[in-house]
Design a protein around this motif. Structure first.
Motif, PDB file in Angstrom:
ATOM      1  N   VAL A   1       0.830  -1.214   0.000  1.00  0.00           N
ATOM      2  CA  VAL A   1       0.000   0.000   0.000  1.00  0.00           C
ATOM      3  C   VAL A   1       0.862   1.260   0.000  1.00  0.00           C
ATOM      4  N   LYS A   2       1.943   1.230   0.776  1.00  0.00           N
ATOM      5  CA  LYS A   2       2.821   2.402   0.859  1.00  0.00           C
ATOM      6  C   LYS A   2       3.814   2.486  -0.280  1.00  0.00           C
ATOM      7  N   LYS A   3       3.945   1.399  -1.035  1.00  0.00           N
ATOM      8  CA  LYS A   3       5.029   1.246  -2.022  1.00  0.00           C
ATOM      9  C   LYS A   3       6.374   1.468  -1.324  1.00  0.00           C
ATOM     10  N   ARG A   4       6.485   0.846  -0.174  1.00  0.00           N
ATOM     11  CA  ARG A   4       7.698   1.021   0.627  1.00  0.00           C
ATOM     12  C   ARG A   4       8.672  -0.108   0.331  1.00  0.00           C
ATOM     13  N   PRO A   5       9.959   0.203   0.116  1.00  0.00           N
ATOM     14  CA  PRO A   5      10.913  -0.877  -0.137  1.00  0.00           C
ATOM     15  C   PRO A   5      11.065  -1.756   1.107  1.00  0.00           C
TER      16      PRO A   5
ATOM     17  N   PRO B   1       3.927   1.901   9.974  1.00  0.00           N
ATOM     18  CA  PRO B   1       4.723   3.017   9.466  1.00  0.00           C
ATOM     19  C   PRO B   1       3.785   4.193   9.223  1.00  0.00           C
ATOM     20  N   SER B   2       4.328   5.340   8.888  1.00  0.00           N
ATOM     21  CA  SER B   2       3.468   6.490   8.619  1.00  0.00           C
ATOM     22  C   SER B   2       2.544   6.180   7.431  1.00  0.00           C
ATOM     23  N   ALA B   3       1.297   6.676   7.514  1.00  0.00           N
ATOM     24  CA  ALA B   3       0.262   6.319   6.529  1.00  0.00           C
ATOM     25  C   ALA B   3       0.298   7.225   5.310  1.00  0.00           C
ATOM     26  N   ASN B   4       1.441   7.212   4.602  1.00  0.00           N
ATOM     27  CA  ASN B   4       1.610   8.024   3.391  1.00  0.00           C
ATOM     28  C   ASN B   4       2.371   7.184   2.371  1.00  0.00           C
ATOM     29  N   PRO B   5       2.266   7.534   1.091  1.00  0.00           N
ATOM     30  CA  PRO B   5       3.103   6.838   0.118  1.00  0.00           C
ATOM     31  C   PRO B   5       4.577   7.050   0.475  1.00  0.00           C
TER      32      PRO B   5
ATOM     33  N   ILE C   1       5.475  13.372   2.425  1.00  0.00           N
ATOM     34  CA  ILE C   1       5.304  13.969   3.750  1.00  0.00           C
ATOM     35  C   ILE C   1       4.363  13.101   4.604  1.00  0.00           C
ATOM     36  N   SER C   2       4.679  12.919   5.866  1.00  0.00           N
ATOM     37  CA  SER C   2       3.834  12.103   6.746  1.00  0.00           C
ATOM     38  C   SER C   2       2.513  12.804   7.048  1.00  0.00           C
ATOM     39  N   PRO C   3       1.431  12.023   7.263  1.00  0.00           N
ATOM     40  CA  PRO C   3       0.111  12.612   7.502  1.00  0.00           C
ATOM     41  C   PRO C   3      -0.111  12.953   8.986  1.00  0.00           C
TER      42      PRO C   3
ATOM     43  N   SER D   1      16.919  11.156   1.506  1.00  0.00           N
ATOM     44  CA  SER D   1      15.799  11.872   0.896  1.00  0.00           C
ATOM     45  C   SER D   1      14.487  11.263   1.366  1.00  0.00           C
ATOM     46  N   HIS D   2      13.663  12.062   2.001  1.00  0.00           N
ATOM     47  CA  HIS D   2      12.460  11.532   2.640  1.00  0.00           C
ATOM     48  C   HIS D   2      11.568  12.702   3.028  1.00  0.00           C
ATOM     49  N   TYR D   3      10.363  12.424   3.443  1.00  0.00           N
ATOM     50  CA  TYR D   3       9.465  13.461   3.953  1.00  0.00           C
ATOM     51  C   TYR D   3       9.323  14.606   2.959  1.00  0.00           C
TER      52      TYR D   3
HETATM   53 MG    MG Z   1       7.485   7.309   7.229  1.00  0.00          MG
END
Ligand code: MG
Ligand code: AMP
Length: 318
Positions: A47-51, A134-138, A142-144, A221-223
């Motif tokens: 859902v997050k497309k998180r590695p 984890p934070s509920a964002n792609p 930016i985190s929600p 690189s994040h957020y």
């Molecule tokens: Mg996060």
């Protein structure tokens, strides 16, 4: 489309069936699933497309439950947990076998936290398993900090968003691990270094490395907003863009170089707590303004200003 509501029972039912629910915490909204269920964890990453090399934080509701997830809970961890839980502190501790490797990205430590939000604590108390969240964002965005942030980005992928209002802290937890029994900060966050040091004395901060094997998720690189994001010197931007094309995130004083309608102030009074709470939602607002680029001024490098600057630097590191 995800429903936003306050029904803890509804959230519980979805989680019991292996589904995902967005949950409020005092830091940011989390995308939660059963931390002991591989299918649920797999869904979180999808859902997050998180590695999958970026490990998840496991949330629970008591120190006793936290202890059942780790093989060692050293005295220093006990002290920090007693003082800062429920709260914006995550502890890295050697994991028990029941924690799937997928949760920890293959590491032998697990990140654990008791979040400080009444509705989520109620949910966690009712469940007999911990929640990976984890934070509920792609991934990378930016985190929600509001339920609507979650709905805008993940609303078509999850069924339910548990509404706990705006996040009171507004930035992710401070992550602390241990090296030779000494605490080390791996991510700056909602509890300042100064507060931690009042309890444990001087601590090492290792939050800037991109290749730190202990904390593979501390990506440089994040957020980040979608629009190009800049910090440090505004002059090079003024040679490439007209002032009305620049949006600015400031702290205390407004900039004279940019029209005032393009500027959002984290805290007019220069208050770190207020600024932290506003940070991510103002970054989102600027991303939606009709400007071409975003410029942010860094805060004084102390207290929560350090954690805010960490996020601003990561947002600018593209
Ligand atoms: Mg996060
Ligand atoms: P998020 O839940 O989006 O705030 O991200 C969780 C972050 O916690 C990851 O990106 C890592 O930086 C950190 N983390 C989680 N588990 C571990 C672990 N076992 N070891 C080191 N860092 C971790």
């Amino acid at each position: 489309m995800a429903q936003i509501g306050r029904d803890v029972w509804q959230a519980e039912k979805i989680l019991l069936h292996g589904g995902l629910v967005a949950i409020p915490t005092e830091t940011v909204y989390g995308l939660a699933g059963n931390a002991l269920n591989i299918d649920s964890i797999t869904k979180i990453f999808q859902v997050k497309k998180r590695p999958t090399f970026d490990p998840l934080i496991v949330h629970t509701s008591s120190i006793e439950k936290a202890k059942s997830l780790v093989v060692d809970f050293p005295p220093m961890a006990q002290k920090l947990a007693e003082l800062f839980w429920a709260g914006a502190l995550t502890l890295l501790l050697p994991k028990q076998l029941i924690i799937p490797d997928l949760v920890t990205a293959g590491l032998d430590t697990v990140a654990i936290r008791i979040p400080n939000h009444p509705i989520t604590l109620q949910l966690l108390t009712r469940l007999d398993f911990p929640l990976a969240a984890p934070s509920a964002n792609p991934f990378g965005y930016i985190s929600p900090t509001k339920p609507t942030h979650v709905k805008q980005q993940l609303g078509d992928k999850i069924a339910y968003i548990l509404d706990g209002g705006d996040c009171k802290v507004g930035i992710e937890s401070t992550i602390i691990g241990f090296e030779n029994d000494q605490p080390v900060i791996f991510r700056l966050g909602g509890i300042s270094v100064e507060k931690i040091e009042q309890v444990v004395g001087k601590v090492k901060v290792k939050s800037h490395s991109t290749s730190n094997p202990q904390s593979p998720g501390s990506l440089k690189s994040h957020y980040a907003p979608i629009k190009p994001f800049f910090i440090n010197d505004i002059k090079p931007l003024l040679t490439r863009y007209r002032p009305h094309q620049i949006g600015a995130l400031v702290f205390g004083e407004y900039l004279k170089e940019v029209p005032s309608k393009n500027q959002l102030n984290l805290s007019v009074a220069g208050d770190f707590i207020e600024a932290t709470k506003n940070l991510f939602s103002m970054m989102r607002q600027l991303d939606q303004m009709s400007v071409k680029v975003i410029y942010a001024t860094l805060l004084p490098e102390k207290n929560l200003g350090r954690a805010i600057n960490d996020r601003l630097r990561r947002a600018a590191a593209q």
